[in-house]
Scaffold this motif. Structure first.
Motif, short mmCIF file in Angstrom:
data_model
loop_
_atom_site.label_atom_id
_atom_site.label_comp_id
_atom_site.label_asym_id
_atom_site.label_seq_id
_atom_site.Cartn_x
_atom_site.Cartn_y
_atom_site.Cartn_z
N ASN A 196 0.83 -1.21 0.00
CA ASN A 196 0.00 0.00 0.00
C ASN A 196 0.86 1.26 0.00
O ASN A 196 0.54 2.23 -0.68
CB ASN A 196 -0.95 0.00 1.20
CG ASN A 196 -2.00 -1.09 1.07
OD1 ASN A 196 -2.22 -1.62 -0.02
ND2 ASN A 196 -2.63 -1.45 2.18
N LEU A 197 1.95 1.21 0.77
CA LEU A 197 2.86 2.35 0.83
C LEU A 197 3.49 2.61 -0.55
O LEU A 197 3.50 3.73 -1.04
CB LEU A 197 3.95 2.08 1.88
CG LEU A 197 4.91 3.24 2.14
CD1 LEU A 197 4.17 4.43 2.75
CD2 LEU A 197 6.03 2.80 3.09
N LEU A 198 3.97 1.52 -1.16
CA LEU A 198 4.58 1.63 -2.49
C LEU A 198 3.59 2.20 -3.51
O LEU A 198 3.93 3.09 -4.28
CB LEU A 198 5.04 0.25 -2.97
CG LEU A 198 6.45 -0.16 -2.59
CD1 LEU A 198 6.66 -1.64 -2.88
CD2 LEU A 198 7.48 0.67 -3.38
N ARG A 199 2.37 1.71 -3.47
CA ARG A 199 1.35 2.17 -4.43
C ARG A 199 1.07 3.66 -4.26
O ARG A 199 0.93 4.39 -5.24
CB ARG A 199 0.06 1.36 -4.28
CG ARG A 199 0.18 -0.05 -4.85
CD ARG A 199 -1.14 -0.80 -4.76
NE ARG A 199 -2.07 -0.32 -5.77
CZ ARG A 199 -2.23 -0.89 -6.97
NH1 ARG A 199 -1.52 -1.96 -7.28
NH2 ARG A 199 -3.07 -0.40 -7.83
N SER A 200 1.02 4.10 -2.98
CA SER A 200 0.73 5.53 -2.77
C SER A 200 1.92 6.38 -3.21
O SER A 200 1.75 7.49 -3.71
CB SER A 200 0.33 5.80 -1.33
OG SER A 200 1.45 5.69 -0.49
#
Ligand SMILES: [Zn+2]
Length: 231
Positions: A165-169
């Protein structure tokens, strides 16, 4: 860090996540069900029913044999007791005794067979029961380790989901949108360039494209469309 390298990282994370989810599913299934044990337990139940039937038949035959023996004793009592003097009547009693004895002999043979069946059935049930006990103990042991593996997988899934999720954001919706679309269509959305070739389709990448990709620009393979990643 370039978008392509972050997308590659996302792809690796997604791949680990899928692997862990598969592992978790498998561990949960193995915790809930043991096919070998279920089959052995079902077989034991069937054989126990068979043994119950064999014992019931044996008891029935025991009673029949006792009953016939008592009848023979009673008729013999009349025959030799002296109360019956009439020769015709004595002859009838003698015939009765012979008939009962023949019947007794047949039933005793059947009883012997039934005892043999019950005995071998008992031995079968005994060894099956032992097998079920051993399988249950082994499964309990396996379940202990499976519970640990399941707990670890759940933690790992949580950790991977957070990184994902962090990477996607960080990457942003445009690039992740393309990544999702390519992942669905082609499995791997981001591919490495090795020896000047796209590892997705094996075609040579023109030098200009390769240099752009190496500089961190988002470049798609001219042939397969996958995002190129140069380490
Ligand atoms: Zn390609």
């Amino acid at each position: 860090m370039s978008v392509a390298s972050r997308l590659y990282q996302l792809q690796e994370t997604d791949s680990h996540l899928r692997e862990k989810l598969r592992f978790l599913k498998d561990a949960v299934a193995r915790l809930e069900h043991n096919e070998e044990l279920s089959l052995a337990a079902a077989e034991l139940a069937t054989q126990q029913d068979g043994l119950e039937q064999a014992r019931k038949q044996q008891r029935q035959l025991d009673w029949e044999v006792d009953d016939l023996t008592a009848k023979i004793l009673a008729v013999n009592g009349k025959l030799y007791g002296g109360s019956v003097q009439n020769p015709k009547e004595l002859m009838n009693l003698e015939q009765d005794v012979q008939g009962l004895k023949r019947h007794l002999k047949v039933r005793e043979e059947v009883l012997l067979d039934a005892m043999g069946v019950a005995e071998s059935s008992e031995a079968g049930v005994g060894s099956l029961r032992k097998q079920v006990e051993e399988l249950t103990a082994a499964w309990e042991h396996e379940r202990e380790s499976l519970r640990l593996q399941k707990d670890n997988a759940e933690l790992e899934i949580e950790r991977l989901t957070q990184s994902r999720n962090l990477l996607r954001s960080e990457i942003g919706p445009d690039a992740t949108g393309l990544y999702d679309q390519l992942s669905r269509a082609k499995g791997a959305a981001v591919v490495k360039v090795e020896l000047g070739r796209c590892t997705g389709c094996n075609l040579t990448i023109p030098t200009g494209q390769w240099q752009k990709a190496r500089a961190g620009e988002m470049v798609g393979c001219g042939s397969c469309g996958r995002i190129l990643y140069v380490e």
